[in-house]
Design a protein around this motif. Sequence first.
Motif, PDB file in Angstrom:
ATOM      1  N   GLN A  78       0.959  -1.263   0.114  1.00 50.26           N
ATOM      2  CA  GLN A  78      -0.060  -0.131   0.084  1.00 50.26           C
ATOM      3  C   GLN A  78       0.956   1.282  -0.076  1.00 50.26           C
ATOM      4  O   GLN A  78       0.508   2.318  -0.484  1.00 50.26           O
ATOM      5  CB  GLN A  78      -1.017  -0.100   1.092  1.00 50.26           C
ATOM      6  N   LEU A  79       2.130   1.328   0.849  1.00 54.01           N
ATOM      7  CA  LEU A  79       2.736   2.328   0.613  1.00 54.01           C
ATOM      8  C   LEU A  79       3.556   2.417  -0.750  1.00 54.01           C
ATOM      9  O   LEU A  79       3.537   3.712  -1.301  1.00 54.01           O
ATOM     10  CB  LEU A  79       4.063   2.287   1.681  1.00 54.01           C
ATOM     11  N   TYR A  80       3.653   1.658  -1.376  1.00 53.33           N
ATOM     12  CA  TYR A  80       4.073   1.607  -2.886  1.00 53.33           C
ATOM     13  C   TYR A  80       3.191   1.976  -3.869  1.00 53.33           C
ATOM     14  O   TYR A  80       3.261   2.905  -4.751  1.00 53.33           O
ATOM     15  CB  TYR A  80       4.781   0.182  -3.283  1.00 53.33           C
ATOM     16  N   ARG A  81       2.047   1.611  -3.527  1.00 55.68           N
ATOM     17  CA  ARG A  81       0.587   2.075  -4.155  1.00 55.68           C
ATOM     18  C   ARG A  81       0.541   3.664  -3.952  1.00 55.68           C
ATOM     19  O   ARG A  81       0.068   4.291  -4.988  1.00 55.68           O
ATOM     20  CB  ARG A  81      -0.728   1.284  -3.979  1.00 55.68           C
ATOM     21  N   LEU A  82       0.521   4.099  -2.776  1.00 52.40           N
ATOM     22  CA  LEU A  82       0.627   5.571  -2.679  1.00 52.40           C
ATOM     23  C   LEU A  82       1.651   6.369  -3.378  1.00 52.40           C
ATOM     24  O   LEU A  82       1.248   7.317  -3.825  1.00 52.40           O
ATOM     25  CB  LEU A  82       0.532   5.699  -1.098  1.00 52.40           C
ATOM     26  N   TYR A  83       2.970   5.526  -3.106  1.00 53.29           N
ATOM     27  CA  TYR A  83       4.018   6.204  -4.262  1.00 53.29           C
ATOM     28  C   TYR A  83       3.560   6.520  -5.469  1.00 53.29           C
ATOM     29  O   TYR A  83       3.573   7.408  -6.295  1.00 53.29           O
ATOM     30  CB  TYR A  83       5.167   5.451  -3.817  1.00 53.29           C
ATOM     31  N   GLU A  84       2.931   5.407  -6.079  1.00 54.51           N
ATOM     32  CA  GLU A  84       2.424   5.515  -7.565  1.00 54.51           C
ATOM     33  C   GLU A  84       1.178   6.483  -7.625  1.00 54.51           C
ATOM     34  O   GLU A  84       1.292   7.155  -8.649  1.00 54.51           O
ATOM     35  CB  GLU A  84       1.872   4.057  -7.834  1.00 54.51           C
ATOM     36  N   LEU A  85       0.582   6.650  -6.695  1.00 55.12           N
ATOM     37  CA  LEU A  85      -0.607   7.426  -6.731  1.00 55.12           C
ATOM     38  C   LEU A  85      -0.506   8.976  -6.593  1.00 55.12           C
ATOM     39  O   LEU A  85      -1.314   9.966  -7.057  1.00 55.12           O
ATOM     40  CB  LEU A  85      -1.854   6.930  -6.000  1.00 55.12           C
ATOM     41  N   ALA A  86       0.722   9.189  -6.111  1.00 54.52           N
ATOM     42  CA  ALA A  86       1.009  10.558  -5.344  1.00 54.52           C
ATOM     43  C   ALA A  86       1.132  11.648  -6.668  1.00 54.52           C
ATOM     44  O   ALA A  86       0.503  12.665  -6.574  1.00 54.52           O
ATOM     45  CB  ALA A  86       2.550  10.501  -4.829  1.00 54.52           C
ATOM     46  N   PRO A  87       1.603  11.254  -7.796  1.00 58.16           N
ATOM     47  CA  PRO A  87       1.419  12.379  -9.190  1.00 58.16           C
ATOM     48  C   PRO A  87       0.134  12.654  -9.494  1.00 58.16           C
ATOM     49  O   PRO A  87      -0.456  13.670  -9.523  1.00 58.16           O
ATOM     50  CB  PRO A  87       2.149  11.588  -9.809  1.00 58.16           C
ATOM     51  N   GLN A  88      -0.682  11.526  -9.444  1.00 61.42           N
ATOM     52  CA  GLN A  88      -2.192  11.608  -9.748  1.00 61.42           C
ATOM     53  C   GLN A  88      -2.805  12.593  -8.756  1.00 61.42           C
ATOM     54  O   GLN A  88      -3.776  13.478  -8.894  1.00 61.42           O
ATOM     55  CB  GLN A  88      -2.753  10.450  -9.838  1.00 61.42           C
ATOM     56  N   ILE A  89      -2.635  12.225  -7.417  1.00 63.91           N
ATOM     57  CA  ILE A  89      -3.146  12.972  -6.276  1.00 63.91           C
ATOM     58  C   ILE A  89      -2.652  14.294  -6.232  1.00 63.91           C
ATOM     59  O   ILE A  89      -3.664  15.350  -6.293  1.00 63.91           O
ATOM     60  CB  ILE A  89      -2.810  12.381  -4.753  1.00 63.91           C
ATOM     61  N   LEU A  90      -1.321  14.736  -6.708  1.00 62.70           N
ATOM     62  CA  LEU A  90      -1.186  16.091  -7.088  1.00 62.70           C
ATOM     63  C   LEU A  90      -1.747  16.900  -8.302  1.00 62.70           C
ATOM     64  O   LEU A  90      -2.314  18.031  -7.897  1.00 62.70           O
ATOM     65  CB  LEU A  90       0.384  16.237  -7.218  1.00 62.70           C
ATOM     66  N   ASP A  91      -2.150  16.073  -9.103  1.00 68.10           N
ATOM     67  CA  ASP A  91      -2.763  16.667 -10.375  1.00 68.10           C
ATOM     68  C   ASP A  91      -4.296  17.148  -9.932  1.00 68.10           C
ATOM     69  O   ASP A  91      -4.753  17.860 -10.257  1.00 68.10           O
ATOM     70  CB  ASP A  91      -2.849  15.750 -11.634  1.00 68.10           C
TER      71      ASP A  91
END
Length: 357
Positions: free
Chosen positions: A83-96
């Motif tokens: 889940q931490l790795y998934r959060l890392y992957e989603l971080a750019p999308q969350i910022l957008d």
Amino acid sequence: MTDTRRWFWLGGVVLLCLFVWLLHAILTPFLVALLLAYMGDPLADRLEKLKMSRTLSVVTVFVLFTLIFMGLLLVLVPMLAKQLYRLYELAPQILDWLQHTALPWTQAKLGLADGFWKFDKVKAAISEHMGQTGDIVGIVLAQATTSTLALIGWLTNLVLIPVVCFYLLRDWDVMMAKVRSLLPRHREKKIVALADECHEVLGAFIRGQLLVMVALGVIYAAGLMLVGLELGLLIGVIAGLAAIVPYMGFVIGIGSAILAGFFQFGGDLYPMLGIVAVFMVGQALEGMVLTPLLVGDRIGLHPVAVIFAILAGGELFGFTGILLALPVAAVIMVLVRHVHDLYKDSDIYGGMEDPEL
């Protein structure tokens, strides 16, 4: 108390603080082992009442702790890592999403000027930082292996914890009896009564509140995963850990879950209601079942005292200070209560009139 005794006790406190400050770097494994022994002693005492020897009781408790730790290590840690790795992957999308959806909506509702957030600079800084920390495991290993002596010391501390814990747990009652035998005879009952009150406060908080934290973490994580929240396990564990201070876990958990839910479900009503329902149910269970059952009506530490003690301990002595914060806060709280009672019984509070006034 005479002046000599006052200076003696004051000097003892100063020497103790100096000792902790000078040796705080090596005290951590001993304090962790002491905490585990303190938590395991009541269970070992119950096993002794079942006609088991002290050593066999300690071995049983030790094996139980080891199985729990290994279970968490083998089951929970890999799931959290994913889940931490998934959060890392989603971080750019969350910022957008924040930049193009959430912040413009907030800006329009509040009537803020264009460019108020300066989000491009924030996003660039975060993205650059994330790019430098992509390989988290590699960075940790690199830091751990920069010095062979540091790595050896870290491994030694890791091995010391179970060894020291075993011996402390086995000889706990003997050590307590020896400490009691060294108390001044004319003050023994008073000191033992104060120690019992400190034990009651610590027991209510450490054993009771930690169990409440675990239970809330399980409830939040399971509920959020059932709702379908992608980061449900991670948010549930964080909310459970934050529950060390009452209501903080609820606030942090529901805020993080709603934010993640908005991003994942796009504001769909039913999943969002499910997220809110999970935390409402958890809060209700904490107030009506968990806290009365696991903590009871024993006096615990005030949330403000917990926050201040942890921050002050961390600032003064680092991680060692964090471990010492709650026991010291419990002792201070008990002493303050007795000073308050002495003040209420004194002539100063009673209002005896001075005949000269």
